[in-house]
Scaffold this motif. Structure first.
Motif, short mmCIF file in Angstrom:
data_model
loop_
_atom_site.label_atom_id
_atom_site.label_comp_id
_atom_site.label_asym_id
_atom_site.label_seq_id
_atom_site.Cartn_x
_atom_site.Cartn_y
_atom_site.Cartn_z
N PRO A 157 0.72 -1.15 -0.01
CA PRO A 157 -0.16 -0.03 0.07
C PRO A 157 0.98 1.22 -0.20
O PRO A 157 0.49 2.30 -0.59
CB PRO A 157 -0.84 -0.09 1.24
N VAL A 158 2.10 1.41 0.87
CA VAL A 158 2.62 2.45 0.67
C VAL A 158 3.51 2.76 -0.61
O VAL A 158 3.51 3.68 -1.04
CB VAL A 158 3.82 2.31 2.01
N VAL A 159 3.99 1.54 -1.23
CA VAL A 159 4.76 1.46 -2.61
C VAL A 159 3.54 2.11 -3.56
O VAL A 159 3.99 2.99 -4.22
CB VAL A 159 5.28 0.34 -2.72
N GLY A 160 2.05 1.46 -3.56
CA GLY A 160 1.44 1.97 -4.37
C GLY A 160 1.00 3.46 -4.30
O GLY A 160 0.73 4.32 -5.30
N MET A 161 0.91 3.98 -3.05
CA MET A 161 0.44 5.23 -3.08
C MET A 161 1.66 6.40 -3.38
O MET A 161 1.39 7.20 -3.96
CB MET A 161 0.11 5.67 -1.50
N LEU A 162 2.86 5.70 -3.25
CA LEU A 162 3.98 6.49 -3.66
C LEU A 162 4.15 6.79 -5.07
O LEU A 162 4.18 8.01 -5.73
CB LEU A 162 5.42 5.95 -3.17
N GLY A 163 3.78 5.51 -6.05
CA GLY A 163 3.90 5.63 -7.23
C GLY A 163 2.72 6.55 -7.73
O GLY A 163 2.86 7.29 -8.65
N PHE A 164 1.36 6.19 -7.04
CA PHE A 164 0.41 7.02 -7.61
C PHE A 164 0.68 8.78 -7.47
O PHE A 164 0.25 9.43 -8.47
CB PHE A 164 -0.87 6.58 -6.84
#
Length: 732
Positions: free
Chosen positions: A404-411
């Motif tokens: 979730p952290v990686v996904g929000m960083l990319g988004f």
């Protein structure tokens, strides 16, 4: 000529498989320890199992659904008045990934790992605790899987105090003969190991206490100090494979962020926001700095959302979401609601009072005002970005905890980038296309994608609980309908409520329509049995088809085994399967009798429910028409599952001459047969045998083979065995 010379070493290996493959492999070595060498009555401590795993092998851990397919690492303890179990085994340093073959998340160790079981001691004395461990090791190099069954001993542990002192200890679950296997509170889940009332799953132990399992004595025995655990931290246990998966997920989230920019809620805000930083009292450099802080604030806000989600998930969150019906149905409902919102059925907005309060903070100016401006943008654009963010978090929740952290960083990086870049290069604003109906087209397209992704969550709950609501064919029909409707929408064949008139068809819409119809066309053969390998991780397993065509080009992957003509019905045929509609057996002696009656050689398939390359062989090699024809007509096929948990009848339980242990389940019997007869413990393993000959390596018709992805080589293997069998028959 050169390529033939390069092929020669491989050919030599294939010509001498007995020396290279007929061996007992032990890729996992276990050692035991105690978390402390002494304890008082009523005190809790941990039993430690340290695993060293050979390079390029992995050992399955404890914390995933045991009905998924691979063998979960488990212990079996007998009753003892000297101690009791506290909780379930816990893996330390495990990794997790989604397995496309078994359609679920599995956890595993590479190189090293540790499993811990907590206990509470109840009586003074010197305590030795014994347990049976069951586990499985596999390698992705050639697809071999090795079942493990090992006796473990913990201690001796010096226990002091009196039994009365345990009265103040917290209550613990009643201890009996216990198999401490991690299992979510769900019904039997995905996988071909479901049982019928006539064939119950084997219990792991008897109901009687074994004195050798827990020994309490007062004889002088040297105290054994606890061995330091051989384990890496969870944070450091990320393999290259899982790291690559996170990078790929981050890139996908970045693309989602770019898509969010092209929605009606966000795109018009870009020039408005950028003009704020490029005009007014501030110098250009200060305006650029504020724009950079603005973009960084957007990233911080979304990453904080990812951190909160990761914290709420906890260590077992991804496994819970992957296997339990409730979170899957919640995500299904959320995706459907957001998808319908994107299509224009209704609009999801945050309370105006909250948005106005945040906006008032932004009006105060200063660096704090810049942050609140970013927060205002996040809230105002929620009706368009909320569904996309929910999609990323929903997919991330099925993976690793950090996802979730990686996904929000990319988004957020993609989402914030234009605001910063256009503030630095304001002339670029002139190149932006004007707002218009195309923004709603993007929104509607995302709505169709949301509805398609929603089906994945419903499918996981449906498979786990055998509701039979969403078969593979129904799933495909819905995807075909949604992608077809998307294509028609993009061509302007119909309009939705927020659409403007479409005077002409743009090249962009035409190309998107081509993609939609191409995807729909790719899905259609799946209704008639095509495996659709590009979507293997998203579709339900291919067990049966409601649509059929009169061809053997695309046979069903799995079907209930039927009796060979003129022979008796197969034992265990109610729950074990042979691929492609093959007739055959799951018991060697029954298959042997049928082969004698049919005057055919035996094709023995040592396989397993958790054997990935066994499924690959069945899907890609056995499905070849030349292979399938030979298996159907020239051999009697017997599939011997080495990891099946079905209890053997009492009169078939025996003690192995190989390891001196009782074989009480069908899987243990078949694994023992492979070991004692062929000195091999890896699957897949294929043996061709004369049914009148003993079951051992000295009497095979042709050297056995393991994983062989070349269908032509497999045909040569079958033909060699058949020719040898006919020679033996002619010589009798």
């Amino acid at each position: 000529m050169i390529h033939r010379l390069l092929f020669l070493p491989l050919l030599l290996v294939l010509l001498f498989p007995l020396g290279s493959r007929a061996q007992v492999l032990r890729p996992t070595k276990l050692t035991t320890a105690l978390s402390q060498p002494a304890a008082r009555v009523g005190e809790e401590l941990e039993l430690l199992v340290n695993a060293r795993i050979d390079d390029k092998w992995h050992l399955y851990a404890t914390n995933f659904d045991p009905d998924l397919g691979p063998t979960v690492f488990s212990f079996t303890f007998a009753k003892s008045p000297a101690y009791e179990l506290v909780g379930k085994p816990k893996s330390v340093g495990e990794q997790q990934h989604y397995d496309d073959v078994f359609k679920g998340n599995v956890t595993y160790f590479e190189k090293t790992g540790q499993i811990r079981q907590r206990i509470r001691v109840l009586q003074p004395g010197r305590l030795v605790i014994k347990a049976e461990a069951e586990y499985q090791s596999c390698t992705d190099v050639d697809g071999r899987c090795i079942p493990g069954d090992e006796s473990l001993s913990f201690g001796p542990l010096e226990v002091t105090g009196t039994a009365a002192s345990a009265a103040t200890a917290p209550a613990a679950p009643t201890t009996g003969t216990t198999t401490t296997t991690i299992a979510p509170a769900v019904a039997p889940a995905i996988g071909p190991t479901a049982t019928t009332p006539e064939t119950p799953v084997a219990a792991a132990a008897t109901d009687t206490a074994d004195p050798a399992t827990a020994v309490v004595t007062t004889t002088a025995t040297p105290t054994v100090a606890a061995t330091p655990p051989v384990v890496a931290s969870v944070a450091a246990a990320t393999s290259v494979e899982s790291a690559g998966g996170l990078w790929g997920f981050a890139f996908a989230a970045f693309v989602f962020g770019l898509g969010a920019l092209l929605t009606p809620c966000v795109f018009p805000l870009i020039p408005m926001t950028v003009s704020f930083f490029t005009s007014g009292q501030d110098t250009r450099s200060r305006g650029i700095l504020k724009a950079a802080v603005y973009g960084l604030s957007i990233i911080v806000i979304y990453v904080l959302i990812g951190v909160v989600v990761a914290a709420l998930l906890g260590e077992d969150g991804p496994n819970l979401i992957a296997t339990h019906w409730l979170p899957n149905l919640i995500f299904f409902a959320v995706f459907v609601v957001f998808g319908l919102s994107f299509l224009g059925l209704f609009e999801i907005t945050l309370p105006h009072g909250m948005v106005n309060k945040i906006d008032a903070q932004a009006d105060k100016g200063g660096w704090g005002g810049v942050f609140f401006m970013a927060l205002t943008l996040v809230l105002v654009s929620f009706s368009c970005t909320g569904p996309i963010v929910a999609t990323i978090l929903g997919l991330a929740a099925r993976g690793e905890r950090i996802a979730p952290v990686v996904g929000m960083l990319g988004f957020s990086l993609a989402f914030a980038l234009p605001f910063t870049l256009f503030a630095i290069f304001p002339a670029w604003l002139k190149s932006l296309p004007r707002s218009g109906g195309w923004l709603n087209t993007v929104k509607v397209t995302l709505g169709f994608v949301e509805l398609m992704l929603a089906l994945k969550f419903l499918s996981m709950a449906d498979l786990a609980y055998h509701w039979n609501l969403l078969s593979r064919d129904v799933y495909l029909v819905l995807w075909i309908a949604l992608s077809g409707l998307l294509g028609l929408y993009l061509l302007g064949r119909f309009k939705l409520s927020h659409d403007s008139d479409l005077p002409h068809l743009s090249v962009g819409r035409l190309l998107m329509a081509v993609l939609a119809f191409s995807f729909m066309t790719y899905l259609v053969p799946g209704l008639f049995g095509a495996p659709l390998p590009l979507l293997a991780g998203y579709l339900p397993p291919q067990s049966r088809n409601d649509f059929t065509v009169a061809t053997t080009a695309m046979p069903a992957i799995a079907a209930r085994a039927t009796a060979v003509a003129g022979c008796e019905e197969p034992r265990y045929g109610g729950f074990l399967e042979l691929p492609h509609g093959l007739s055959g057996y799951f018991d060697l002696e029954q298959a042997r009798q049928c082969a004698k009656a049919q005057n055919k050689p035996l094709f023995i398939d040592f396989t397993g429910h958790a054997c990935v390359n066994c499924r690959k062989m069945e899907a890609t090699v056995w499905s070849d028409p030349q292979v399938l024809r030979r298996l159907q007509n020239d051999f009697v096929v017997v599939a011997l599952y080495v990891d099946d948990k079905t209890d053997l009848p009492a009169n078939e339980v025996y003690t192995s001459t190989y390891d001196g242990k009782q074989k009480t389940t069908l899987g243990k019997k078949n694994a023992d047969l492979q070991l004692t007869g062929f000195n091999v413990n890896a699957q897949p393993y294929y043996v061709l045998l004369d049914p009148t000959a003993p079951t051992d390596l000295a009497h095979v018709l042709t050297p056995p083979i393991a994983y062989e992805p070349d269908a032509e080589a497999f045909v040569r293997f079958l033909d060699a065995g058949l020719a040898r069998y006919r020679q033996q028959v002619a010589a009798r």
